[in-house]
Design an enzyme around this catalytic site. Structure first.
Site, mmCIF file in Angstrom:
data_model
loop_
_atom_site.group_PDB
_atom_site.id
_atom_site.type_symbol
_atom_site.label_atom_id
_atom_site.label_comp_id
_atom_site.label_asym_id
_atom_site.label_seq_id
_atom_site.Cartn_x
_atom_site.Cartn_y
_atom_site.Cartn_z
ATOM 1 N N ASP A 33 26.331 -11.398 10.722
ATOM 2 C CA ASP A 33 24.959 -11.009 10.390
ATOM 3 C C ASP A 33 24.607 -9.736 11.155
ATOM 4 O O ASP A 33 24.951 -9.598 12.342
ATOM 5 C CB ASP A 33 23.998 -12.132 10.771
ATOM 6 C CG ASP A 33 22.579 -11.834 10.318
ATOM 7 O OD1 ASP A 33 22.279 -12.080 9.126
ATOM 8 O OD2 ASP A 33 21.797 -11.333 11.150
ATOM 9 N N GLU B 285 21.577 -9.730 4.678
ATOM 10 C CA GLU B 285 22.433 -8.926 5.554
ATOM 11 C C GLU B 285 23.593 -9.747 6.112
ATOM 12 O O GLU B 285 24.231 -9.383 7.095
ATOM 13 C CB GLU B 285 21.617 -8.335 6.701
ATOM 14 C CG GLU B 285 21.053 -9.342 7.686
ATOM 15 C CD GLU B 285 19.661 -9.852 7.323
ATOM 16 O OE1 GLU B 285 18.911 -10.208 8.228
ATOM 17 O OE2 GLU B 285 19.324 -9.858 6.104
#
Length: 657
Positions: free
Chosen positions: A534, A577
């Site tokens: 992430d 993301e």
């Protein structure tokens, strides 16, 4: 009265008597010719025969040692000499256009012209330029009917002045008036009969030729119809077969002095004696032959239109026959290709499609068969599928420049089928084997664009028949459709499994891959790891620099991750993301090393645009079977480890506990 006066008076009486006798003779001759012309009329419709008979009668009254009788075509302003005597001998004389001489004066003024002496001086006063031999006396009379000049009669004397009298002038004028009526009637009958025969020919060809669907029968019927209805017609009929133009039939053309290429290049060839016109046989925007006709010195527009229509009818008859034959042949080939096409299109996997195509093509006697696809970036052909005597690994290394290398390169640039029955004399050949003796290549086209080539090589010279080539060409067409379908399927499949922003696999693709990896791990009792990654503080990054830069950053990080993975590894965008990595046959320790390498790569490889944008990532690792036995368990474990990395400072890698 003196003796001398008496002599003069006597001579005057004798002269007067002779003049009366001459006038009487002319009158009798006129009556006789008029009577005979009435008898001549209707006995023949041949203008030359008729003119010769009339001339013979004129010669009974006037010396016709130097004489001509010419017909006049007002459309072409041309004289066609029917009878031409010079010094008592009949000689042929070519037709000619009006040239401004005495004959032209007679035609244009529509009146006779009698000159018995000083012809040149007389012509100067009239504005005439005399041509030919210098005559002492000259008499010309127009042949007219209803105000139209149909011809001209002239007599000349090259040795004596005052050779012709006013009585001769009047005599010829009266005869010419009668001749004008006869000629006009004869010409009308002749033209009507000729037009009727041509219309009959046109009707027969239009009506009957469409009854035959065999090309040979059609051509035989057309040949018979022309020669029956227009036996005097001078013509040649050329039929086009492929690129060759062959003479099929002809008549009355032995004295043609011009070759076909010149006629075709000009369309119309004219001399003073004749005009030859090549009427193209047009069918469906292509020329299937030429109907070439020779006319006389003038070309009646009505007849030209008839022959244009006749050429159209011949073209339709030939075209229909060829279409029927092509349809029969196409149906036969379609039956052959149907079975091939049915199982070629039964799969949507591209490699399966290509392998089935080469298998089918090899059935036509090919020793080396290849499907070459076009690399649009390099403009080269590469072998994607192959069946033959060489290892697949070897032939797949071959690259051919489009338009430069081999027959396949030539076909790729031209987009046309190409057959080399003997490769030893072929300028393009570049083959796999020295044993090759013939090669056939066919373009694979989608909507007119060449995407590849089907190449079939044989160790036999001239190995493929015409039917083989046509069926292989059809196979290439079917193959093109099959390839397009497979390509579209592959693209659709990829689109459903690829993330459009980062161009890496999406979550759906990951779900498929992890289930596949679980099967392999269970079957072979080996571990594998996954890692959830992430981007750190990505929301703040978006708020600061905007979503456009944020999207570019995601794509940039995806490339960095890919660059640090092995070929067997797999990365996908999991959402937002977040990225997820699958590391086959990798335990926890090796997984930490691999993911740590990715973390450092992202940290040390910023996005460079007008500015430099830096970002870091956090990662959580889970390993099968330690941290989970199912995909869901492994994902939850990796996500928990990621959450732990985020809470403890970010930009780090953690292992599931």
């Amino acid at each position: 009265m003196s003796r001398e006066s008496m002599k003069r008076k006597k001579r005057s009486r004798i002269t007067s008597k002779r003049s009366s006798e001459t006038e009487y003779d002319h009158t009798l001759a006129e009556l006789e010719i008029s009577r005979r012309l009435d008898r001549v009329f209707g006995t023949t419709y041949d203008l030359k025969k008729l003119a010769r008979r009339i001339t013979k009668r004129i010669g009974k009254v006037i010396d016709i040692s130097n004489f001509y009788f010419a017909l006049y075509d007002h459309r072409e302003r041309r004289l066609d000499f029917i009878i031409y005597y010079e010094d008592g001998k009949e000689i042929p004389h070519p037709s000619r256009r009006l040239s401004g001489g005495m004959t032209e004066y007679v035609i244009e003024r529509k009146q006779s012209l009698l000159i018995n002496r000083d012809i040149k001086g007389h012509c100067r006063r009239l504005g005439i330029t005399p041509y030919g031999r210098d005559a002492k006396s000259w008499l010309g009379v127009p042949v007219t009917f209803r105000g139209e000049v149909l011809g001209v009669i002239t007599v000349q004397d090259y040795y004596n002045e005052d050779a012709f009298s006013k009585d001769d002038d009047r005599f010829l004028r009266n005869v010419a008036a009668k001749i004008g009526m006869v000629l006009w009637s004869t010409r009308q009958v002749e033209e009507s009969r000729r037009r009727a025969s041509l219309f009959r020919l046109l009707a027969q060809v239009a009506k009957q030729s469409t009854r035959y669907l065999n090309l040979d029968q059609v051509l035989r019927y057309i040949d018979k119809a022309i020669k029956t209805n227009a036996p005097e017609l001078s013509f040649r009929l050329y039929i086009k077969t492929g690129d060759q133009l062959n003479l099929y039939t002809h008549a009355n053309d032995r004295d043609w002095k011009i070759d076909l290429p010149m006629i075709l290049s000009l369309g119309r060839y004219s001399t003073e004696e004749e005009t030859i016109i090549a009427f193209p046989l047009n069918w469906r925007r292509s020329i299937v032959g030429f109907f070439t006709v020779r006319f006389g010195p003038f070309t009646p527009k009505e007849e030209v239109r008839i022959f244009e229509s006749l050429a159209d009818q011949i073209a339709i008859a030939i075209g229909n026959a060829r279409l029927f034959q092509e349809t029969k042949e196409r149906a036969r080939r379609l039956n052959i290709a149907f079975d091939i096409g049915r199982w070629i299109t039964s799969t949507l996997e591209l490699d399966d499609v290509l392998n089935r195509i080469v298998d089918a093509a090899a059935g036509f006697g090919g020793n080396n068969v290849a499907i070459l696809l076009k690399d649009e970036k390099t403009d080269e052909l590469y072998i994607r599928a192959y069946k033959g005597d060489f290892p697949l690994e070897k032939v797949k290394k071959i690259r051919l420049k489009v338009g430069k290398d081999g027959i396949s390169g030539h076909v790729a640039i031209t987009g046309q089928d190409y057959y080399a029955p003997d490769i030893t004399v072929d300028p393009y050949f570049f083959g796999l084997s020295k044993k090759t003796r013939s090669e056939a290549s066919f373009p694979l086209k989608i909507r007119g664009r060449v995407i590849g080539v089907l190449s079939v090589e044989s160790y036999r010279k001239d190995a493929f028949s015409r039917e083989d080539l046509m069926t292989l060409s059809l196979l290439a067409s079917v193959a093109s459709v099959a390839i397009e379908n497979a390509s579209l399927y592959q693209q659709t499949k990829e689109l459903s499994l690829i993330d459009p922003l980062t161009k890496i696999a999406n979550r759906r693709h990951f779900n498929i891959m992890i289930e596949s990896e679980l099967l392999h791990a269970r079957r072979f009792s080996r571990p594998f790891s996954i890692a959830m990654l992430d981007l750190d503080h990505f929301k703040d990054f978006n708020d600061r620099f905007g979503h456009l830069i944020g999207d570019r950053l995601l794509a940039h990080v995806a490339k960095v991750i890919e660059s640090h993975l092995r070929e067997v590894d797999f990365v996908a965008r999991y959402g937002g993301e977040e990225f997820i990595v699958v590391l086959p046959a990798t335990d926890t320790t090796d997984a930490v090393t691999a993911i740590e390498r990715i973390r450092k790569g992202v940290e040390l490889t910023p996005l460079r645009r007008k500015k430099i944008y830096r970002i870091t990532i956090s990662a959580g690792i889970a390993t099968y079977p330690i941290h989970g036995l199912t995909a869901k368990e492994l994902i939850v474990a990796a996500d928990s480890a990621l959450y732990y990395a985020k809470r403890h400072g970010r930009n780090r890698v953690e292992i599931s506990s």
